[in-house]
Scaffold this motif. Structure first.
Motif, short mmCIF file in Angstrom:
data_model
loop_
_atom_site.label_atom_id
_atom_site.label_comp_id
_atom_site.label_asym_id
_atom_site.label_seq_id
_atom_site.Cartn_x
_atom_site.Cartn_y
_atom_site.Cartn_z
N ASN A 142 1.46 -5.69 -13.65
CA ASN A 142 0.31 -5.48 -12.78
C ASN A 142 0.42 -4.19 -12.00
O ASN A 142 -0.56 -3.50 -11.78
N LYS A 143 1.63 -3.88 -11.58
CA LYS A 143 1.85 -2.65 -10.83
C LYS A 143 1.54 -1.43 -11.69
O LYS A 143 0.96 -0.45 -11.22
N ILE A 144 1.92 -1.50 -12.96
CA ILE A 144 1.62 -0.38 -13.87
C ILE A 144 0.11 -0.21 -13.99
O ILE A 144 -0.42 0.90 -13.94
N ILE A 145 -0.61 -1.31 -14.13
CA ILE A 145 -2.06 -1.23 -14.34
C ILE A 145 -2.78 -0.84 -13.04
O ILE A 145 -3.67 0.00 -13.04
N LYS A 146 -2.37 -1.44 -11.92
CA LYS A 146 -3.11 -1.23 -10.67
C LYS A 146 -2.53 -0.14 -9.79
O LYS A 146 -3.19 0.33 -8.87
N GLY A 147 -1.28 0.25 -10.05
CA GLY A 147 -0.65 1.24 -9.19
C GLY A 147 -0.20 0.59 -7.89
O GLY A 147 -0.29 -0.62 -7.74
N GLY A 148 0.24 1.42 -6.95
CA GLY A 148 0.66 0.87 -5.66
C GLY A 148 1.89 1.59 -5.15
O GLY A 148 2.44 2.44 -5.85
N SER A 149 2.30 1.24 -3.94
CA SER A 149 3.46 1.90 -3.36
C SER A 149 4.19 0.93 -2.45
O SER A 149 3.77 -0.20 -2.26
N GLY A 150 5.29 1.39 -1.91
CA GLY A 150 5.97 0.59 -0.90
C GLY A 150 7.29 -0.01 -1.35
O GLY A 150 8.10 -0.39 -0.52
N ASN A 151 7.52 -0.12 -2.62
CA ASN A 151 8.77 -0.71 -3.07
C ASN A 151 9.91 0.30 -3.16
O ASN A 151 11.07 -0.06 -3.07
N TRP A 152 9.54 1.54 -3.38
CA TRP A 152 10.57 2.57 -3.54
C TRP A 152 10.38 3.72 -2.56
O TRP A 152 11.14 4.67 -2.56
N GLY A 153 9.34 3.66 -1.77
CA GLY A 153 9.04 4.76 -0.86
C GLY A 153 7.55 4.83 -0.67
O GLY A 153 6.82 3.90 -1.02
N THR A 154 7.10 5.96 -0.14
CA THR A 154 5.68 6.05 0.19
C THR A 154 4.87 6.69 -0.92
O THR A 154 3.65 6.65 -0.90
N VAL A 155 5.53 7.34 -1.87
CA VAL A 155 4.79 7.96 -2.97
C VAL A 155 4.19 6.85 -3.82
O VAL A 155 4.90 5.94 -4.25
N PRO A 156 2.87 6.89 -4.05
CA PRO A 156 2.27 5.80 -4.83
C PRO A 156 2.49 5.98 -6.33
O PRO A 156 2.62 7.09 -6.83
#
Ligand code: HEC
Length: 148
Positions: A110-124
């Protein structure tokens, strides 16, 4: 008379062996043929599902795992490398962070399809709306398989 008997006996043995051998050979042949057909059908099926739309660039060392092929065909490598952090985390680090459970696979797909940030830093992470859930799962399974 004795000699003739031995010769006869020998030739019977030879005939018996020969008969058996050619029998098993032809059996082996037909199994091989069956295997070949099965393999051909399988790879056709694989191409129809996972690999059909990733193009034909088999040359140039395209990775063989279906997930790796999908990743190679998409833009992932502008931000990800397998072993080192780039814009996004190294795929080996992603593999270390998550379990390979179906739930984790779905979350990451889902993350690949929808994108997002916060798990590894602020870069989305860029969204990939054109990637199907199946393909995304295949990619994730490959990424998680890099776990050491
Ligand atoms: C524009 C740069 C960019 C592209 C292109 C990109 N990613 Fe990412 N990716 C990132 C960033 C940045 C993160 C970290 C996001 C975060 O912190 O939650 C990330 C995180 C991830 C994660 C971990 C997600 C999580 O929640 O921990 C996976 C898996 C992943 N990317 C796979 C892919 C795949 C597969 C592709 C190609 C279809 C791809 N990425 C393309 C930048 C990118």
């Amino acid at each position: 008379m004795k000699k003739a008997f031995i010769v006869l006996g020998l030739s019977l043995v030879i005939a018996a062996c020969g008969g058996k051998k050619s029998g098993s050979e032809s059996q082996a042949d037909s199994t091989n043929a069956a295997n070949k057909t099965a393999v051909a059908t399988n790879s056709d099926a694989a191409q129809d599902t996972a690999a059909s739309h990733i193009g034909t660039d088999k040359a140039g060392g395209t990775p063989s795992a279906p997930g790796a092929q999908l990743i190679a065909k998409s833009d992932c490598q502008t931000c990800h490398k397998e072993q080192e952090k780039l814009v996004g985390p190294a795929f080996v680090d992603v593999a270390k962070k998550y379990s390979s459970s179906p739930a984790a696979v779905d979350t990451l797909a889902n993350k690949i399809i929808k994108g997002g940030s916060g798990n590894w830093g602020t870069v989305p992470m860029a969204p990939h709306a054109a990637i199907s859930m199946d393909d995304a799962r295949t990619m994730v399974k490959y990424i998680l398989s890099l776990k050491k």
